[in-house]
Scaffold this active site. Structure first.
Site, PDB file in Angstrom:
ATOM      1  N   ASP A  81       0.859  -1.193   0.000  1.00 12.45           N
ATOM      2  CA  ASP A  81       0.000   0.000   0.000  1.00 12.45           C
ATOM      3  C   ASP A  81       0.892   1.239   0.000  1.00 12.45           C
ATOM      4  O   ASP A  81       2.024   1.207  -0.520  1.00 12.45           O
ATOM      5  CB  ASP A  81      -0.981  -0.067   1.186  1.00 12.45           C
ATOM      6  CG  ASP A  81      -2.264   0.702   0.924  1.00 12.45           C
ATOM      7  OD1 ASP A  81      -2.251   1.932   1.129  1.00 12.45           O
ATOM      8  OD2 ASP A  81      -3.279   0.106   0.514  1.00 12.45           O
ATOM      9  N   ASP A  82       0.439   2.311   0.591  1.00 12.11           N
ATOM     10  CA  ASP A  82       1.141   3.600   0.528  1.00 12.11           C
ATOM     11  C   ASP A  82       2.529   3.537   1.196  1.00 12.11           C
ATOM     12  O   ASP A  82       2.822   2.618   1.960  1.00 12.11           O
ATOM     13  CB  ASP A  82       0.273   4.655   1.230  1.00 12.11           C
ATOM     14  CG  ASP A  82       0.566   6.067   0.758  1.00 12.11           C
ATOM     15  OD1 ASP A  82       1.518   6.249  -0.019  1.00 12.11           O
ATOM     16  OD2 ASP A  82      -0.162   6.981   1.168  1.00 12.11           O
ATOM     17  N   LYS A 157      -3.690  -0.530  -6.883  1.00 16.29           N
ATOM     18  CA  LYS A 157      -4.731   0.231  -6.177  1.00 16.29           C
ATOM     19  C   LYS A 157      -4.433   1.693  -6.437  1.00 16.29           C
ATOM     20  O   LYS A 157      -3.355   2.176  -6.069  1.00 16.29           O
ATOM     21  CB  LYS A 157      -4.663  -0.091  -4.682  1.00 16.29           C
ATOM     22  CG  LYS A 157      -5.488   0.831  -3.773  1.00 16.29           C
ATOM     23  CD  LYS A 157      -5.394   0.335  -2.315  1.00 16.29           C
ATOM     24  CE  LYS A 157      -5.994   1.292  -1.308  1.00 16.29           C
ATOM     25  NZ  LYS A 157      -5.878   0.761   0.076  1.00 16.29           N
ATOM     26  N   ASP A 159      -5.432   5.338  -5.508  1.00 17.48           N
ATOM     27  CA  ASP A 159      -6.137   6.154  -4.526  1.00 17.48           C
ATOM     28  C   ASP A 159      -6.478   7.519  -5.132  1.00 17.48           C
ATOM     29  O   ASP A 159      -6.066   7.823  -6.255  1.00 17.48           O
ATOM     30  CB  ASP A 159      -5.224   6.296  -3.289  1.00 17.48           C
ATOM     31  CG  ASP A 159      -6.030   6.364  -2.009  1.00 17.48           C
ATOM     32  OD1 ASP A 159      -7.222   6.737  -2.073  1.00 17.48           O
ATOM     33  OD2 ASP A 159      -5.465   6.090  -0.932  1.00 17.48           O
ATOM     34  N   SER A 191     -10.303   3.893  -6.255  1.00 17.88           N
ATOM     35  CA  SER A 191     -10.928   4.500  -5.072  1.00 17.88           C
ATOM     36  C   SER A 191     -11.872   5.633  -5.460  1.00 17.88           C
ATOM     37  O   SER A 191     -12.431   6.308  -4.595  1.00 17.88           O
ATOM     38  CB  SER A 191      -9.855   5.039  -4.133  1.00 17.88           C
ATOM     39  OG  SER A 191      -9.010   3.995  -3.732  1.00 17.88           O
ATOM     40  N   ARG A 216     -13.247   0.791  -4.098  1.00 23.66           N
ATOM     41  CA  ARG A 216     -13.626   1.214  -2.752  1.00 23.66           C
ATOM     42  C   ARG A 216     -14.742   2.239  -2.883  1.00 23.66           C
ATOM     43  O   ARG A 216     -14.705   3.094  -3.760  1.00 23.66           O
ATOM     44  CB  ARG A 216     -12.415   1.855  -2.062  1.00 23.66           C
ATOM     45  CG  ARG A 216     -11.323   0.868  -1.633  1.00 23.66           C
ATOM     46  CD  ARG A 216     -11.669   0.207  -0.303  1.00 23.66           C
ATOM     47  NE  ARG A 216     -12.041   1.224   0.680  1.00 23.66           N
ATOM     48  CZ  ARG A 216     -11.175   2.006   1.326  1.00 23.66           C
ATOM     49  NH1 ARG A 216      -9.883   1.848   1.128  1.00 23.66           N
ATOM     50  NH2 ARG A 216     -11.587   2.926   2.173  1.00 23.66           N
ATOM     51  N   ASP A 220     -12.314   4.190   5.180  1.00 20.74           N
ATOM     52  CA  ASP A 220     -11.302   3.169   5.500  1.00 20.74           C
ATOM     53  C   ASP A 220     -11.717   2.331   6.707  1.00 20.74           C
ATOM     54  O   ASP A 220     -12.180   2.875   7.720  1.00 20.74           O
ATOM     55  CB  ASP A 220      -9.969   3.834   5.881  1.00 20.74           C
ATOM     56  CG  ASP A 220      -9.315   4.526   4.704  1.00 20.74           C
ATOM     57  OD1 ASP A 220      -9.885   4.521   3.604  1.00 20.74           O
ATOM     58  OD2 ASP A 220      -8.214   5.069   4.910  1.00 20.74           O
TER      59      ASP A 220
HETATM   60  C1  GLA Z   1      -6.444   6.092   1.893  1.00 20.48           C
HETATM   61  C2  GLA Z   1      -6.986   4.725   1.496  1.00 20.48           C
HETATM   62  C3  GLA Z   1      -6.402   3.653   2.411  1.00 20.48           C
HETATM   63  C4  GLA Z   1      -4.885   3.681   2.326  1.00 20.48           C
HETATM   64  C5  GLA Z   1      -4.369   5.067   2.672  1.00 20.48           C
HETATM   65  C6  GLA Z   1      -2.887   5.190   2.437  1.00 20.48           C
HETATM   66  O1  GLA Z   1      -6.904   6.490   3.132  1.00 20.48           O
HETATM   67  O2  GLA Z   1      -8.380   4.698   1.536  1.00 20.48           O
HETATM   68  O3  GLA Z   1      -6.893   2.374   2.058  1.00 20.48           O
HETATM   69  O4  GLA Z   1      -4.480   3.286   1.053  1.00 20.48           O
HETATM   70  O5  GLA Z   1      -5.022   6.074   1.892  1.00 20.48           O
HETATM   71  O6  GLA Z   1      -2.389   6.461   2.705  1.00 20.48           O
END
Ligand code: GLA
Length: 412
Positions: A81-82, A157, A159, A191, A216, A220
């Protein structure tokens, strides 16, 4: 018998057309692991080498997935992820991994994950920066798609922080095109509808399903039962809209599984697992597979729950009854009057509740069914939809029933 039934369902599914993004991926909800909910943006690899966003974490999880039965159960993607990237692009304008935390680079990590028979996912952002403040893809969609493909990435993914929401219905499909143009099948997780919802814009789910494999659409998930219930409530509120676009190739994503983390009890963990299966949701665990307790591992590996989640029809279930603290959710499975029923007890009274209902009131087609209480591993033969069915549900828990049409069940 159940095996033969499954074979038939698979055969029937082969003639069902794909409605979603036509890249041949996510014909059933993707399963795997994702770093965000459990490991966040921990970049302190000096002091916390086992828990930071660095190549070791993803290699460890890939190893656990293979060696502890997750891969065999269907979990496939290891998703970064991030906070993986360097704060600067390289001199050619390409994204690059943080050199201290990913000294071997993403391509080598992808090679490792592939060598273990798994797939690698990565994260970027449609805007100028990721939510964690790392470089975004705005103005770099093509080069980023190419970079991910060259690295051997299998899922992305994307965002939507630091972006103009109004440009998403045009901009995300540009990324879809850029990904398709690479020639590498890359499962695309968007997202976009979540950001539209937050800006009070009604998402165009038909367009979203055409361009994204999963998406999404709500806030979260956090490490709490409350958070799980909030998401379930949102899905109930929007169920007609969301169920209409759930199909092979395109799935709503209520966010990660938090089973085995700090908050959920065993009963709550069973409930999240059952509900995510009813919702035809991606099963992306965010937990520490190195230290997870056996009772949570067992829930995540429950074959019958996974089979329901992975039902080839791709249909999303709906809430069909509310009675006091109990909600009943039903998902049609296969193509032959087969159902999954989740009886969710949101009550907090400290004793199991006996809930009685006529199955015909839950929308099952009239007839005789063979019922299996999945977590109890209990079978009930020849149950009539007119009879009264009773089940015991723990507080903050679920009774999860698989209903097969009896006539068919007995004849195979
Ligand atoms: C958003 C996304 C999360 C995650 C964070 C990472 O909030 O919805 O799922 O990926 O960013 O910073």
């Amino acid at each position: 018998m159940v095996k033969m039934l499954q074979c038939l369902v698979v055969l029937v599914s082969l003639v069902v057309s794909v409605h979603g993004l036509d890249n041949g991926l996510a014909l059933t909800p993707p399963m795997g692991w994702m770093s965000w909910e459990r490991f966040r943006c921990n970049i302190d690899c000096k002091n916390q080498p086992n828990d930071c966003i660095g190549e070791k974490l993803f290699m460890d999880m890939a190893d656990r997935m293979v060696e502890d039965g997750f891969k065999d159960a269907g979990y496939e993607y290891v998703n970064i992820d991030d906070c993986w990237a360097s704060k600067e692009r390289d001199s050619a304008g390409k994204l690059q991994a943080d050199p201290d935390r990913f000294p071997s680079g993403i391509k080598k990590l992808a090679d490792y994950v592939h060598s273990r028979g798994l797939k690698l996912g990565i994260y970027n952002d449609f805007g100028t920066k990721t939510c964690g403040g790392y470089p975004g893809s705005l103005g770099h969609l093509e080069v980023d798609a190419k970079t991910f493909a060259e690295w051997g990435v299998d899922m992305l993914k994307m965002d939507g922080c630091y972006a103009d929401v109004k440009t998403m219905p045009q901009g995300y499909p540009n990324m879809t095109k850029a990904l398709n143009a690479t020639g590498r099948p890359i499962l695309f997780s968007c997202s976009w509808p979540d950001y539209e919802r937050a800006s009070k814009i009604q998402p165009d789910y038909k367009l979203i399903a055409k361009n994204c494999n999963i998406w999404r659409n709500y806030i979260d998930i956090q490490d709490s039962w409350d958070s799980v219930l909030k998401i379930i409530d949102y899905y109930a509120q929007e169920q007609d809209t969301l169920a209409a676009v759930s199909a092979p190739g395109s799935f709503n994503d209520p966010d990660m599984l938090i089973i085995g983390d700090f908050s959920l009890s065993v009963e709550q963990a069973k409930a999240q697992m059952a509900m995510w299966s009813i919702l035809a949701a991606p099963m992306l665990m965010s937990n520490d597979l190195r230290t997870i307790s056996p009772e949570f591992r067992e829930i995540l590996l429950n074959k019958e729950v996974i089979q329901i989640n992975q039902d080839p029809s791709g249909k999303m279930g709906k809430r069909v009854m509310q009675s006091g603290n109990v909600e009943v959710w039903s998902r049609e499975l296969g193509f032959l009057d087969e159902y999954a029923l989740a009886f969710l007890n949101r009550g907090t009274e400290g004793t199991p509740l006996n809930f009685t209902v006529q199955l015909k009131d839950l929308g099952l087609r009239p007839g005789i069914y063979f019922l299996i209480e999945i977590f109890e591993d209990k079978d009930i033969d020849d149950f009539d939809t007119d009879s009264y069915f009773s089940t015991v549900i723990t507080p903050n828990g679920v009774s999860f029933i698989h209903a097969y049409p009896s006539q068919f069940y007995n004849s195979v």
